[in-house]
Design a protein around this motif. Sequence first.
Motif, PDB file in Angstrom:
ATOM      1  N   ALA A 125       0.832  -1.208   0.000  1.00 10.49           N
ATOM      2  CA  ALA A 125       0.000   0.000   0.000  1.00 10.49           C
ATOM      3  C   ALA A 125       0.868   1.259   0.000  1.00 10.49           C
ATOM      4  O   ALA A 125       0.606   2.211  -0.741  1.00 10.49           O
ATOM      5  CB  ALA A 125      -0.929  -0.007   1.210  1.00 10.49           C
ATOM      6  N   LYS A 126       1.903   1.261   0.828  1.00 10.39           N
ATOM      7  CA  LYS A 126       2.803   2.420   0.894  1.00 10.39           C
ATOM      8  C   LYS A 126       3.518   2.637  -0.441  1.00 10.39           C
ATOM      9  O   LYS A 126       3.670   3.774  -0.910  1.00 10.39           O
ATOM     10  CB  LYS A 126       3.832   2.226   2.010  1.00 10.39           C
ATOM     11  N   LYS A 127       3.933   1.543  -1.074  1.00 10.04           N
ATOM     12  CA  LYS A 127       4.644   1.647  -2.343  1.00 10.04           C
ATOM     13  C   LYS A 127       3.708   2.170  -3.440  1.00 10.04           C
ATOM     14  O   LYS A 127       4.101   3.028  -4.244  1.00 10.04           O
ATOM     15  CB  LYS A 127       5.222   0.290  -2.740  1.00 10.04           C
ATOM     16  N   LEU A 128       2.494   1.667  -3.488  1.00  8.12           N
ATOM     17  CA  LEU A 128       1.522   2.133  -4.476  1.00  8.12           C
ATOM     18  C   LEU A 128       1.226   3.622  -4.282  1.00  8.12           C
ATOM     19  O   LEU A 128       1.181   4.390  -5.252  1.00  8.12           O
ATOM     20  CB  LEU A 128       0.229   1.323  -4.372  1.00  8.12           C
ATOM     21  N   TRP A 129       1.013   4.007  -3.045  1.00 13.33           N
ATOM     22  CA  TRP A 129       0.704   5.411  -2.731  1.00 13.33           C
ATOM     23  C   TRP A 129       1.841   6.335  -3.167  1.00 13.33           C
ATOM     24  O   TRP A 129       1.619   7.377  -3.801  1.00 13.33           O
ATOM     25  CB  TRP A 129       0.438   5.545  -1.242  1.00 13.33           C
ATOM     26  N   ALA A 130       3.062   5.933  -2.863  1.00 13.26           N
ATOM     27  CA  ALA A 130       4.220   6.755  -3.211  1.00 13.26           C
ATOM     28  C   ALA A 130       4.439   6.795  -4.721  1.00 13.26           C
ATOM     29  O   ALA A 130       4.825   7.823  -5.274  1.00 13.26           O
ATOM     30  CB  ALA A 130       5.468   6.217  -2.515  1.00 13.26           C
ATOM     31  N   THR A 131       4.175   5.692  -5.401  1.00 14.42           N
ATOM     32  CA  THR A 131       4.428   5.621  -6.844  1.00 14.42           C
ATOM     33  C   THR A 131       3.375   6.380  -7.641  1.00 14.42           C
ATOM     34  O   THR A 131       3.712   7.143  -8.557  1.00 14.42           O
ATOM     35  CB  THR A 131       4.482   4.151  -7.306  1.00 14.42           C
ATOM     36  N   VAL A 132       2.107   6.192  -7.317  1.00 12.20           N
ATOM     37  CA  VAL A 132       1.059   6.955  -8.000  1.00 12.20           C
ATOM     38  C   VAL A 132       1.243   8.437  -7.710  1.00 12.20           C
ATOM     39  O   VAL A 132       1.099   9.288  -8.584  1.00 12.20           O
ATOM     40  CB  VAL A 132      -0.346   6.470  -7.579  1.00 12.20           C
ATOM     41  N   ASP A 133       1.557   8.758  -6.457  1.00 12.12           N
ATOM     42  CA  ASP A 133       1.936  10.118  -6.058  1.00 12.12           C
ATOM     43  C   ASP A 133       0.870  11.151  -6.424  1.00 12.12           C
ATOM     44  O   ASP A 133       1.177  12.203  -6.977  1.00 12.12           O
ATOM     45  CB  ASP A 133       3.283  10.491  -6.687  1.00 12.12           C
ATOM     46  N   ARG A 134      -0.363  10.821  -6.109  1.00 10.63           N
ATOM     47  CA  ARG A 134      -1.470  11.742  -6.334  1.00 10.63           C
ATOM     48  C   ARG A 134      -2.366  11.743  -5.098  1.00 10.63           C
ATOM     49  O   ARG A 134      -2.734  10.676  -4.595  1.00 10.63           O
ATOM     50  CB  ARG A 134      -2.298  11.342  -7.554  1.00 10.63           C
ATOM     51  N   ALA A 135      -2.726  12.918  -4.628  1.00  8.00           N
ATOM     52  CA  ALA A 135      -3.529  13.019  -3.404  1.00  8.00           C
ATOM     53  C   ALA A 135      -4.909  12.403  -3.573  1.00  8.00           C
ATOM     54  O   ALA A 135      -5.552  12.037  -2.579  1.00  8.00           O
ATOM     55  CB  ALA A 135      -3.672  14.487  -2.994  1.00  8.00           C
ATOM     56  N   ASN A 136      -5.397  12.284  -4.821  1.00  9.23           N
ATOM     57  CA  ASN A 136      -6.737  11.747  -5.034  1.00  9.23           C
ATOM     58  C   ASN A 136      -6.744  10.260  -5.345  1.00  9.23           C
ATOM     59  O   ASN A 136      -7.763   9.703  -5.755  1.00  9.23           O
ATOM     60  CB  ASN A 136      -7.490  12.517  -6.117  1.00  9.23           C
ATOM     61  N   ALA A 137      -5.624   9.583  -5.135  1.00  2.00           N
ATOM     62  CA  ALA A 137      -5.602   8.125  -5.234  1.00  2.00           C
ATOM     63  C   ALA A 137      -6.199   7.522  -3.969  1.00  2.00           C
ATOM     64  O   ALA A 137      -6.260   8.164  -2.914  1.00  2.00           O
ATOM     65  CB  ALA A 137      -4.181   7.621  -5.430  1.00  2.00           C
TER      66      ALA A 137
END
Length: 373
Positions: A125-137
Amino acid sequence: MSNATKDLAAHGVSVWLDDLSRELLESGDLQKLIDERGVVGVTTNPTIFANALSKGDRYQDQVDTLAKNNADVDLAVFEITTDDVRSACDVFKPLFDSSKGQDGRVSIEVDPRLARDTDGTIDSAKKLWATVDRANAMIKIPASVEGLPAITAVIGEGISVNVTLIFSLERYRAVIDAYLAGLEQAKAKGIDLSTIRSVASFFVSRVDTEIDKRLTAVGTDEALALKSKAGLANAQLAYQAFEESVATARWSELAAAGANVQRPLWASTGVKDPKLPDTLYVTELVAKDTVNTMPGATLEATFDHGVITGDTVTGSYAAATATMDALANAGVDYNDVVNLLEVEGLDKFEKSWGELLGSVTDELERAKARVSE
């Protein structure tokens, strides 16, 4: 001019599309759905990505580059899916801003092979959040027993989460508790709670499919009269649990600190039984602070002929309870049903992930052949 999707919005229901592909993004069709159908968010899952990659050649250039760089299949899938989600987030950015973060959301799921691995889910989850790097993900985490502490930990890091694959009322209450515990952790760390959003995806039509099969096997008039009622009743009682959760002192304290409610999201809203109205799981689940994520066909049916009559949930609790009691009296074991559906749901997503890996493996091999020519 009024239409059903606008009427849903007027009653507090956000319409999200249960689909995403590069075709939708690059053709402008996603923007059209936003402009013409009132779509304000997107959800994805492994099946959706597997379907997207099987159609057309819009992924070919990226696959060629990945093959040239000797990317393995797991990295290729990660790069392809996060790129699509990032692009969709950019399309929805104006809606995200205008709704002050409530909508304009795009969900991406952790690798479903990690559903029984708490630490692995947190790391993914942390990796996906950092990679997408968009507040609206939003990061999708399944509501398995092992997923619950992962939900708390990820929310506690300030990451927005879509909790998926919820079938039972008991598990839904545990999801609510996991969300609140995560907010409490985030608050203790000094994280701005107003930046965290969450939805809890409660599945509907799959409940009817399984229970109706059992009612048919029972075969009595009383049992047959209960067909196609369980999914709605289960969801309506879930909304009652949601209302109870936001009436507590625990929630009031978090809300005062800026927290947002974890909205119930109605998932699996495509009608499986052709005898039923194709908008059933939309028109009968209207209540404020909810999301209805629809496959394309359900969205079009709702826009074309859906009739929104107002709140169809909050006055239904007594009848919904009576329905669930009648199902038990007819011999339907609710706990057995929801446990089976969770196992099947996790298996289905893992199978789809395997198909996605297989498709991308084949594409990488073809790309290597092209590059070497």
